[in-house]
Design an enzyme around this catalytic site. Structure first.
Site, mmCIF file in Angstrom:
data_model
loop_
_atom_site.group_PDB
_atom_site.id
_atom_site.type_symbol
_atom_site.label_atom_id
_atom_site.label_comp_id
_atom_site.label_asym_id
_atom_site.label_seq_id
_atom_site.Cartn_x
_atom_site.Cartn_y
_atom_site.Cartn_z
ATOM 1 N N LYS A 107 0.509 -1.087 0.005
ATOM 2 C CA LYS A 107 -0.175 -0.239 -0.237
ATOM 3 C C LYS A 107 1.245 1.119 0.480
ATOM 4 C CE LYS A 107 -2.140 1.991 3.188
ATOM 5 N NZ LYS A 107 -2.797 1.694 4.234
ATOM 6 N N ASP A 142 -6.468 1.178 0.738
ATOM 7 C CA ASP A 142 -7.218 1.507 2.044
ATOM 8 C C ASP A 142 -8.079 1.022 2.251
ATOM 9 O OD1 ASP A 142 -8.478 3.509 1.397
ATOM 10 O OD2 ASP A 142 -7.342 5.018 2.782
#
Ligand code: SF4
Length: 211
Positions: free
Chosen positions: A120, A138
């Protein structure tokens, strides 16, 4: 979701916010990287408050190494998990100095090899610091993608892969920020603001809220 609806969805989000970006404050890729590492399970506002004091004193890997772990903690101790994060940031700075001449690398592989940096964070860096059309999924994007039916998936990687396929090229670079901001301020976790949602008619969520 039909392709025409996907295009319409992003066209509307773009009209509302033509130049979206992160809410983390930064001026260099390194500042962004440290801010992203600090932002895990913390708010951007909280991280910005800390980095506003830290960066004028130390905003390079070498300068943060010179502060040391204890010195760094003094600036970030208002952020959750600051002990572990201080350790990670110091390890990160050491590796950047030793292996990358103090620069943030630009490849996914090298980014993911840095301490405290997962897929991420690497995606955020590739997108926001280096302008690549990656989408970092997310919690907000995961929720929005599933509720709307844009890119349903059972885990973040499945959603990322689906978004990769369904988001048209012209929207790809900014999709990350449009979806995060939409999730943060409109399609909120506990009570989505469906009555005022700009993509309500395109969204497939079965439990839309009413006035
Ligand atoms: S209509 Fe509601 S559930 Fe659908 S995207 Fe908008 S806020 Fe989220």
């Amino acid at each position: 979701m039909k392709r025409a609806d996907v295009v319409e969805l992003f066209t509307r989000l773009r009209e509302l916010n033509p130049h979206p970006t992160t809410e983390l404050a930064y001026t260099t890729p390194f500042e962004l990287l440290v801010a992203v590492v600090l932002s895990a399970q913390a708010t951007d506002v909280g991280v910005n408050k800390a980095t506003k004091k830290l960066y004028p004193v130390a905003n390079t890997p070498q300068a943060i190494l010179e502060l040391g772990e204890e010195g760094l903690k003094k600036y970030i101790n208002t952020i959750g998990l600051f002990n572990a994060k201080a350790k990670n940031v110091i390890a990160l700075c050491r590796l950047l100095v030793e292996q990358h001449h103090g620069e943030v690398p630009r490849t996914r592989e090298a980014l993911e090899a840095l301490p405290g940096v997962g897929r991420k964070t690497a995606n955020v860096m590739l997108n926001t610091a280096f302008g690549e059309p990656t989408i970092a999924v997310d919690t907000h994007i995961f929720r929005v993608a599933n509720r709307t039916g844009l890119a349903p998936g059972k885990d973040v990687r499945a959603v990322e892969d689906k978004l990769e396929k369904v988001v048209p090229a012209e929207f790809k670079r900014d999709a990350h920020h449009w979806l995060i901001l939409h999730g943060r301020y409109v399609c909120k976790a506990r009570k989505p603001d469906c009555p005022h949602c700009p993509i309500r008619d395109l969204c497939r969520y079965k439990h839309k809220t009413v006035e």
